[in-house]
Design a protein around this motif. Structure first.
Motif, short mmCIF file in Angstrom:
data_model
loop_
_atom_site.label_atom_id
_atom_site.label_comp_id
_atom_site.label_asym_id
_atom_site.label_seq_id
_atom_site.Cartn_x
_atom_site.Cartn_y
_atom_site.Cartn_z
N PHE A 181 19.10 44.64 -11.44
CA PHE A 181 18.64 44.52 -10.19
C PHE A 181 17.35 46.15 -10.19
CE2 PHE A 181 18.20 46.74 -6.66
CZ PHE A 181 17.27 45.69 -5.54
N GLU A 182 18.62 46.86 -11.45
CA GLU A 182 17.59 48.00 -11.34
C GLU A 182 16.65 47.98 -11.76
OE1 GLU A 182 21.27 47.26 -11.46
OE2 GLU A 182 22.32 48.86 -9.68
N LEU A 202 14.62 45.85 -12.35
CA LEU A 202 13.39 44.93 -11.90
C LEU A 202 13.20 45.73 -10.74
CD1 LEU A 202 11.98 42.62 -11.32
CD2 LEU A 202 13.64 41.75 -9.94
N GLU A 203 13.26 46.28 -10.27
CA GLU A 203 13.17 47.87 -8.94
C GLU A 203 12.36 48.69 -9.45
OE1 GLU A 203 15.70 49.62 -4.84
OE2 GLU A 203 16.27 49.79 -6.83
N ALA A 204 13.12 49.66 -10.24
CA ALA A 204 12.09 50.12 -10.90
C ALA A 204 10.78 50.11 -11.44
CB ALA A 204 13.05 51.00 -12.59
N VAL A 216 9.13 47.19 -9.83
CA VAL A 216 8.36 47.30 -9.62
C VAL A 216 8.17 48.43 -9.23
CG1 VAL A 216 8.71 45.87 -7.35
CG2 VAL A 216 9.53 44.63 -8.60
N ASN A 217 8.01 49.19 -8.68
CA ASN A 217 8.15 50.04 -7.86
C ASN A 217 6.64 51.22 -8.64
OD1 ASN A 217 9.90 50.58 -5.89
ND2 ASN A 217 11.72 51.83 -7.27
N ASN A 243 3.77 49.04 -8.34
CA ASN A 243 3.36 48.97 -6.38
C ASN A 243 2.79 50.61 -6.98
OD1 ASN A 243 4.54 46.96 -5.96
ND2 ASN A 243 6.17 47.65 -5.42
#
Length: 217
Positions: free
Chosen positions: A169-170, A172-174, A176-177, A180
């Motif tokens: 998840f970490e 993926l989140e990085a 995606v940020n 964006n």
């Protein structure tokens, strides 16, 4: 979805009254060049609808991936591959758009040779202003192209990550940020390009009217 880019407007009718022996005046020569610029950007205009449609389709595919989650990995991989193919196609559209803009710039710069032929100081100043707006517009598209291609690269990296069954998840989140943040730059560059396109269209119309060309809008 990224807001569609504005393109150059066409003056529907301009009545030109040539002088003796059909010799064109500097204003008429400038008019010919400026309207050829519009034609050169037809390729740019033609990329807009399919590009926006593809952006919407790719966004929907990405949302399907998120809805599935990593438990349905086979379906996620299939959708990620489809999204990658769409990203590749978007890159092709962007390259075609940029090619059209470069052809436009090459044509537009020819008006420079007629600036000193204008005897009316106000008209000459208006043309110089028009020229600078358009040069700024080309620079804005350079920036837009750079940011858009960078965002595309990050999109592809994201789709590649999503194919990894052990994706954390970490991670993926990085990613995606980063995506964006990249698209915020694309939106800003696109906004500036659209503003300069509108300013150019308005200034071109003002120049035509100031020059005495009879315009039927």
């Amino acid at each position: 979805m990224i807001k569609r880019r504005l393109w150059l407007s066409i003056i529907t009718t301009v009545v030109i009254l040539s002088g003796c022996f059909n010799q064109k005046t500097p204003v008429e020569k400038i008019y010919d060049i400026l309207e050829k610029v519009v034609e050169k950007e037809k390729g740019f205009e033609n990329q807009q609808e399919p590009l926006v449609a593809l952006e919407k389709k790719e966004k929907a595919t990405y949302e399907k991936i998120l809805d599935l989650g990593m438990k349905q990995h086979d379906k996620v991989v299939k959708l990620a591959d489809a999204a990658l193919a769409m990203a590749d196609k978007r890159e092709q559209y962007m390259n075609e758009e940029t090619k059209s803009i470069l052809e436009s710039k090459e044509t537009f710069q020819k008006i420079k040779q007629y600036t000193n032929d204008l005897k009316n100081p106000k008209l000459k100043k208006a043309l110089e202003h028009l020229y600078q707006i358009m040069i700024n517009r080309y620079s804005a598209h350079d920036e837009l192209n750079k940011e858009y291609l960078n965002a595309l690269k990050l999109d592809k990296q994201l789709y590649g990550l999503l194919k990894n069954k052990n994706l954390s998840f970490e991670d993926l989140e990085a990613k995606v940020n980063k995506v964006n943040e990249s698209y915020q730059k694309v939106y800003a560059a696109n906004k500036k390009f659209n503003e300069l396109t509108k300013e150019y269209n308005d200034q071109k119309l003002a120049f035509y009217k100031m020059s005495g060309l009879k315009i039927n809008e």
